[in-house]
Design a protein around this motif. Structure first.
Motif, PDB file in Angstrom:
ATOM      1  N   VAL A  34       0.849  -1.220  -0.018  1.00 18.27           N
ATOM      2  CA  VAL A  34      -0.123  -0.222  -0.293  1.00 18.27           C
ATOM      3  C   VAL A  34       0.777   1.330   0.017  1.00 18.27           C
ATOM      4  CG1 VAL A  34      -0.383   0.502   2.621  1.00 18.27           C
ATOM      5  CG2 VAL A  34      -2.220   1.033   0.922  1.00 18.27           C
ATOM      6  N   GLU A  35       2.017   1.249   0.545  1.00 21.06           N
ATOM      7  CA  GLU A  35       3.080   2.534   0.567  1.00 21.06           C
ATOM      8  C   GLU A  35       3.799   2.514  -0.763  1.00 21.06           C
ATOM      9  OE1 GLU A  35       5.584   1.463   3.925  1.00 21.06           O
ATOM     10  OE2 GLU A  35       4.127   1.991   5.447  1.00 21.06           O
ATOM     11  N   TYR A  36       3.260   2.018  -1.825  1.00 21.51           N
ATOM     12  CA  TYR A  36       3.976   2.212  -3.180  1.00 21.51           C
ATOM     13  C   TYR A  36       2.908   2.212  -4.126  1.00 21.51           C
ATOM     14  CZ  TYR A  36       8.140   0.702  -0.336  1.00 21.51           C
ATOM     15  OH  TYR A  36       9.061   0.837   0.387  1.00 21.51           O
ATOM     16  N   GLY A  37       1.801   2.415  -3.848  1.00 21.43           N
ATOM     17  CA  GLY A  37       0.797   2.637  -5.026  1.00 21.43           C
ATOM     18  C   GLY A  37      -0.161   1.613  -5.116  1.00 21.43           C
ATOM     19  N   VAL A  38       0.000   0.658  -4.438  1.00 21.56           N
ATOM     20  CA  VAL A  38      -1.033  -0.675  -4.571  1.00 21.56           C
ATOM     21  C   VAL A  38      -2.149  -0.292  -3.463  1.00 21.56           C
ATOM     22  CG1 VAL A  38      -1.515  -3.174  -4.479  1.00 21.56           C
ATOM     23  CG2 VAL A  38       0.750  -2.355  -5.209  1.00 21.56           C
ATOM     24  N   PRO A  39      -3.430  -0.549  -3.990  1.00 20.30           N
ATOM     25  CA  PRO A  39      -4.692  -0.285  -3.109  1.00 20.30           C
ATOM     26  C   PRO A  39      -4.980  -1.434  -2.137  1.00 20.30           C
ATOM     27  CG  PRO A  39      -5.252  -0.812  -5.347  1.00 20.30           C
ATOM     28  CD  PRO A  39      -3.875  -0.709  -5.474  1.00 20.30           C
ATOM     29  N   GLN A  40      -3.943  -1.770  -1.573  1.00 17.20           N
ATOM     30  CA  GLN A  40      -3.981  -3.107  -0.716  1.00 17.20           C
ATOM     31  C   GLN A  40      -2.973  -3.179   0.482  1.00 17.20           C
ATOM     32  OE1 GLN A  40      -3.424  -7.747  -1.154  1.00 17.20           O
ATOM     33  NE2 GLN A  40      -3.453  -6.547  -2.913  1.00 17.20           N
ATOM     34  N   LYS A  41      -3.614  -3.525   1.406  1.00 19.74           N
ATOM     35  CA  LYS A  41      -2.570  -3.405   2.720  1.00 19.74           C
ATOM     36  C   LYS A  41      -1.899  -4.958   2.759  1.00 19.74           C
ATOM     37  CE  LYS A  41      -4.999  -0.379   5.532  1.00 19.74           C
ATOM     38  NZ  LYS A  41      -5.866  -0.005   6.888  1.00 19.74           N
ATOM     39  N   ARG A  42      -0.754  -5.073   2.187  1.00 22.41           N
ATOM     40  CA  ARG A  42      -0.371  -6.444   1.837  1.00 22.41           C
ATOM     41  C   ARG A  42       1.219  -6.366   2.397  1.00 22.41           C
ATOM     42  NH1 ARG A  42      -2.325 -10.573  -1.289  1.00 22.41           N
ATOM     43  NH2 ARG A  42      -0.854 -12.158  -1.997  1.00 22.41           N
ATOM     44  N   LYS A  43       1.593  -7.066   3.565  1.00 21.28           N
ATOM     45  CA  LYS A  43       3.037  -7.076   3.790  1.00 21.28           C
ATOM     46  C   LYS A  43       3.721  -8.346   3.456  1.00 21.28           C
ATOM     47  CE  LYS A  43       2.352  -4.086   8.168  1.00 21.28           C
ATOM     48  NZ  LYS A  43       2.517  -3.934   9.435  1.00 21.28           N
ATOM     49  N   ARG A  44       4.974  -8.232   2.978  1.00 16.90           N
ATOM     50  CA  ARG A  44       5.884  -9.259   2.447  1.00 16.90           C
ATOM     51  C   ARG A  44       7.219  -9.028   2.652  1.00 16.90           C
ATOM     52  NH1 ARG A  44       1.676 -11.168   2.497  1.00 16.90           N
ATOM     53  NH2 ARG A  44       0.715 -12.621   0.713  1.00 16.90           N
ATOM     54  N   VAL A  45       7.833 -10.098   3.048  1.00 20.66           N
ATOM     55  CA  VAL A  45       9.238 -10.060   3.443  1.00 20.66           C
ATOM     56  C   VAL A  45      10.139 -10.115   2.164  1.00 20.66           C
ATOM     57  CG1 VAL A  45      11.526 -11.032   4.503  1.00 20.66           C
ATOM     58  CG2 VAL A  45       9.128 -11.128   5.430  1.00 20.66           C
ATOM     59  N   ILE A  46      10.850  -9.027   1.912  1.00 19.53           N
ATOM     60  CA  ILE A  46      11.830  -9.117   0.701  1.00 19.53           C
ATOM     61  C   ILE A  46      12.994  -9.227   1.034  1.00 19.53           C
ATOM     62  CG2 ILE A  46      12.212  -7.923  -1.577  1.00 19.53           C
ATOM     63  CD1 ILE A  46       9.105  -8.628  -1.354  1.00 19.53           C
ATOM     64  N   ILE A  47      13.841 -10.078   0.465  1.00 20.98           N
ATOM     65  CA  ILE A  47      15.390 -10.167   0.613  1.00 20.98           C
ATOM     66  C   ILE A  47      16.059  -9.864  -0.675  1.00 20.98           C
ATOM     67  CG2 ILE A  47      17.343 -11.595   1.520  1.00 20.98           C
ATOM     68  CD1 ILE A  47      15.394 -13.214   3.176  1.00 20.98           C
ATOM     69  N   VAL A  48      16.902  -8.993  -0.637  1.00 18.33           N
ATOM     70  CA  VAL A  48      17.609  -8.633  -2.124  1.00 18.33           C
ATOM     71  C   VAL A  48      19.091  -9.174  -1.610  1.00 18.33           C
ATOM     72  CG1 VAL A  48      18.161  -7.023  -3.898  1.00 18.33           C
ATOM     73  CG2 VAL A  48      15.829  -6.951  -2.824  1.00 18.33           C
ATOM     74  N   GLY A  49      19.643  -9.738  -2.581  1.00 15.03           N
ATOM     75  CA  GLY A  49      21.135  -9.808  -2.540  1.00 15.03           C
ATOM     76  C   GLY A  49      21.964  -9.308  -3.592  1.00 15.03           C
ATOM     77  N   LEU A  50      23.126  -9.252  -3.539  1.00 11.76           N
ATOM     78  CA  LEU A  50      24.023  -8.267  -4.301  1.00 11.76           C
ATOM     79  C   LEU A  50      25.476  -9.177  -4.347  1.00 11.76           C
ATOM     80  CD1 LEU A  50      23.231  -4.649  -4.270  1.00 11.76           C
ATOM     81  CD2 LEU A  50      22.343  -6.326  -6.198  1.00 11.76           C
ATOM     82  N   ARG A  51      26.013  -9.712  -5.533  1.00 12.95           N
ATOM     83  CA  ARG A  51      27.231 -10.235  -5.404  1.00 12.95           C
ATOM     84  C   ARG A  51      28.287  -9.403  -5.668  1.00 12.95           C
ATOM     85  NH1 ARG A  51      27.557 -14.497  -9.944  1.00 12.95           N
ATOM     86  NH2 ARG A  51      28.926 -13.011 -10.757  1.00 12.95           N
ATOM     87  N   ASN A  52      28.459  -8.052  -5.643  1.00 18.43           N
ATOM     88  CA  ASN A  52      29.116  -7.061  -6.090  1.00 18.43           C
ATOM     89  C   ASN A  52      29.750  -6.501  -4.677  1.00 18.43           C
ATOM     90  OD1 ASN A  52      27.218  -5.257  -5.568  1.00 18.43           O
ATOM     91  ND2 ASN A  52      27.319  -4.201  -7.472  1.00 18.43           N
ATOM     92  N   GLY A  53      29.290  -6.775  -3.617  1.00 22.73           N
ATOM     93  CA  GLY A  53      29.375  -6.435  -2.255  1.00 22.73           C
ATOM     94  C   GLY A  53      28.686  -5.250  -1.851  1.00 22.73           C
ATOM     95  N   GLU A  54      28.161  -4.558  -2.732  1.00 21.12           N
ATOM     96  CA  GLU A  54      27.039  -3.252  -2.171  1.00 21.12           C
ATOM     97  C   GLU A  54      25.899  -3.840  -1.513  1.00 21.12           C
ATOM     98  OE1 GLU A  54      26.563  -0.009  -5.025  1.00 21.12           O
ATOM     99  OE2 GLU A  54      26.919  -1.557  -6.493  1.00 21.12           O
ATOM    100  N   THR A  55      25.403  -3.177  -0.522  1.00 21.31           N
ATOM    101  CA  THR A  55      24.173  -3.236   0.028  1.00 21.31           C
ATOM    102  C   THR A  55      22.855  -2.606  -0.620  1.00 21.31           C
ATOM    103  OG1 THR A  55      25.377  -3.642   2.194  1.00 21.31           O
ATOM    104  CG2 THR A  55      22.889  -3.434   2.269  1.00 21.31           C
ATOM    105  N   PHE A  56      21.851  -3.379  -1.049  1.00 19.71           N
ATOM    106  CA  PHE A  56      20.590  -2.735  -1.630  1.00 19.71           C
ATOM    107  C   PHE A  56      20.086  -2.127  -0.511  1.00 19.71           C
ATOM    108  CE2 PHE A  56      16.128  -3.082  -2.928  1.00 19.71           C
ATOM    109  CZ  PHE A  56      16.324  -2.688  -4.256  1.00 19.71           C
ATOM    110  N   ASP A  57      19.521  -0.829  -1.037  1.00 15.63           N
ATOM    111  CA  ASP A  57      18.941   0.024  -0.164  1.00 15.63           C
ATOM    112  C   ASP A  57      17.303   0.086  -0.922  1.00 15.63           C
ATOM    113  OD1 ASP A  57      20.884   0.911   1.600  1.00 15.63           O
ATOM    114  OD2 ASP A  57      21.282   2.561   0.251  1.00 15.63           O
ATOM    115  N   PHE A  58      16.423  -0.351  -0.020  1.00 14.13           N
ATOM    116  CA  PHE A  58      14.966  -0.454  -0.336  1.00 14.13           C
ATOM    117  C   PHE A  58      14.465   0.967  -0.869  1.00 14.13           C
ATOM    118  CE2 PHE A  58      15.476  -4.346   1.402  1.00 14.13           C
ATOM    119  CZ  PHE A  58      14.880  -5.373   0.808  1.00 14.13           C
ATOM    120  N   PRO A  59      13.793   1.052  -1.896  1.00 16.25           N
ATOM    121  CA  PRO A  59      13.155   2.431  -2.304  1.00 16.25           C
ATOM    122  C   PRO A  59      12.169   2.798  -1.067  1.00 16.25           C
ATOM    123  CG  PRO A  59      11.984   0.341  -3.458  1.00 16.25           C
ATOM    124  CD  PRO A  59      13.228  -0.232  -2.833  1.00 16.25           C
ATOM    125  N   LEU A  60      12.138   4.150  -0.786  1.00 18.84           N
ATOM    126  CA  LEU A  60      11.379   4.606  -0.082  1.00 18.84           C
ATOM    127  C   LEU A  60       9.937   4.897  -0.177  1.00 18.84           C
ATOM    128  CD1 LEU A  60      13.597   7.746   1.023  1.00 18.84           C
ATOM    129  CD2 LEU A  60      13.538   5.752   1.977  1.00 18.84           C
TER     130      LEU A  60
END
Length: 368
Positions: free
Chosen positions: A150-176
Motif C-alpha cells: 500500500v505504501e507504493y501505490g497498490v490499493p491493498q495492505k499487503r506486507k511481505r518479506v523481501i530479501i535482495v542480495g547483491l554479489r558485488n559487495g554493495e548493500t541494496f537500499d530499498f526504495p522509500l
C-alpha cells in the motif's frame, strides 16, 4: 538500457515477473508446478516457462541469468498455518539456495510472507537468520525488509518479506515509500479509486464486459492502458441464502458484529462472543485501501471480501485490480479455486516494478 536476463522460480501466474518485465528486464526462464499458473503465465508474460517439480529439474537445464527472482510456496511460514518448516514446502526454501549457488546471478530477489520472520526449525533456530547466513556464505551481501504494498501505490495492505542480495559487495537500499499519511507522500490509493470505473458485474463467467465510463484517475488509467473496450473475469460469485443474509447486514468497514445475533451460523455467533479475526465477513470501505487479498476472496468468511457498495463479493477482476494486475491480464484455469489461487498468491506487479526499478540502478552502476 542494459539487457538484464532473469530466471523466475516459483513464478505462479507472474505477478513478480510482470513488474520486472515492465522495467525492461529480459525474462528468459520460469518454473512452477501449478499447470493453471503456468498456462496463465504463458498467456500474459512469456512462453519460456515450464510446469514441473523444481526438485527434479536438472540444475544444468536452468539458463544463466543476471538475476533470480521468486518466492518459495509460503504455506509453511504463513501466520494462518502451523509454521511447520520441516515439511516439503519449507524445504523448497533451500532448493532456492541451491539454484542461486549453481546459477551465480549478480543479484536475487526473494519474497515471502511475514510469518517467515518468526518461523523456527526443530532446533529452535530462526529460519530467517539461517537463510540470511546461507546467502552470505554464497557470496551475497543481503538486505531484508518487510514492505507494505500500500505504501507504493497498490490499493491493498499487503506486507511481505523481501530479501535482495547483491554479489558485488554493495548493500541494496530499498526504495522509500511513495504513498502514506506523512507529509510529502501521495495518499493511499483507495478501493473506490481502484474499482470505481468498472462496469456492473455479470453472472456469466466467460463473458467480457464493456466499460461504460472513462477512467477517472491515474490508477484506473494505468489498469486500462492496454485493455481495449472490455474486460474479462468480472463475474459474480454464487452465494448461498445465508451468505446473502450476511452481506445484506454488513456495512462498509464492518464485519460479523453487524450481523443479527439470530443468524443461523454457530461460527458467527462464536466470533461475536469471543472476538478475533476482525476482517472475517468484512465489507470493504470505499475510501480506504483493501486488506490483504487472499486465495478465498470468493467467500465472505475468509477476509474482507464484500464489495463496498453492492450486495455481493468482489469479482476476480476486482481482486486483480486490488492486486495491481492490469485489465488485459487474463487468467487461464480449469477451476474456480485454481483461478483464485493465482490471484491471491501473487506479488502485486506494481510493488514488483518498484523493486525492479531500484535494482536496475545497482546493476547498471556495476556495469558502468
Amino acid at each position: 538500457m542494459m539487457k538484464i536476463d532473469v530466471v523466475s522460480l516459483f513464478s505462479g501466474g507472474g505477478g513478480l515477473d510482470l513488474g520486472f518485465k515492465k522495467e525492461g528486464y529480459n525474462l528468459v526462464w520460469a518454473i512452477d508446478n501449478n499447470p493453471n499458473a503456468i498456462a496463465t503465465y504463458k498467456k500474459n508474460v512469456h512462453e519460456n516457462a515450464i510446469c514441473g517439480d523444481i526438485n527434479e529439474i536438472n540444475l544444468d537445464d536452468i539458463p544463466k541469468a543476471d538475476v533470480i527472482i521468486g518466492g518459495p510456496p509460503c504455506q509453511s511460514f504463513s501466520l494462518a498455518g502451523n509454521r511447520n518448516v520441516e515439511d516439503a514446502r519449507g524445504q523448497l526454501v533451500w532448493r532456492y539456495l541451491e539454484i542461486i549457488e549453481h546459477v551465480q546471478p549478480k543479484a536475487f530477489v526473494f519474497e515471502n510472507v511475514t510469518g517467515l520472520l518468526s518461523a523456527k526449525n526443530s532446533n529452535k533456530e530462526h529460519i530467517i537468520e539461517l537463510l540470511k547466513q546461507a546467502f552470505r556464505d554464497r557470496g551475497y551481501t543481503i538486505n531484508a525488509k518487510v514492505l507494505n504494498a500500500v505504501e507504493y501505490g497498490v490499493p491493498q495492505k499487503r506486507k511481505r518479506v523481501i530479501i535482495v542480495g547483491l554479489r558485488n559487495g554493495e548493500t541494496f537500499d530499498f526504495p522509500l515509500p511513495t504513498h502514506g499519511e506523512a507529509d510529502g507522500l501521495l495518499p493511499y490509493v483507495s478501493v473506490e479509486e481502484a474499482l470505481g470505473d468498472l462496469p456492473a458485474a455479470v453472472v456469466d463467467e466467460n463473458a467480457r464486459v464493456k466499460y461504460l465510463t472513462e477512467a477517472k484517475n491515474g490508477y484506473q488509467k494505468l489498469m486500462r492502458k492496454n485493455a481495449g473496450e472490455d474486460v474479462s473475469e468480472h463475474f459474480i460469485s454464487k452465494l448461498s441464502e445465508l451468505d446473502k443474509y450476511i452481506i445484506k447486514h454488513v456495512k462498509p468497514g464492518g464485519n460479523y458484529m453487524d450481523i443479527p445475533a439470530d443468524v443461523k451460523s454457530e461460527r458467527i455467533r462464536r466470533l461475536q462472543r469471543d472476538g478475533g479475526h476482525t476482517t472475517c465477513y468484512g465489507r470493504l470501505r470505499p475510501e480506504c485501501p483493501s486488506y490483504t487479498i487472499n486465495t478465498y476472496f470468493n467467500r465472505p468468511n475468509v477476509g474482507c471480501n464484500i464489495h463496498y457498495s453492492e450486495q455481493r463479493l468482489i469479482t476476480v477482476r476486482e481482486a486483480l485490480r486490488l492486486q495491481s494486475f492490469p485489465d488485459d491480464f487474463e487468467i487461464v484455469s480449469t477451476s474456480k479455486q485454481g483461478r483464485n489461487l493465482i490471484v491471491g498468491n501473487a506479488v502485486p506487479p506494481i510493488l514488483a516494478g518498484v523493486i525492479a526499478k531500484k535494482l536496475r540502478e545497482y546493476l547498471e552502476g556495476e556495469n558502468d
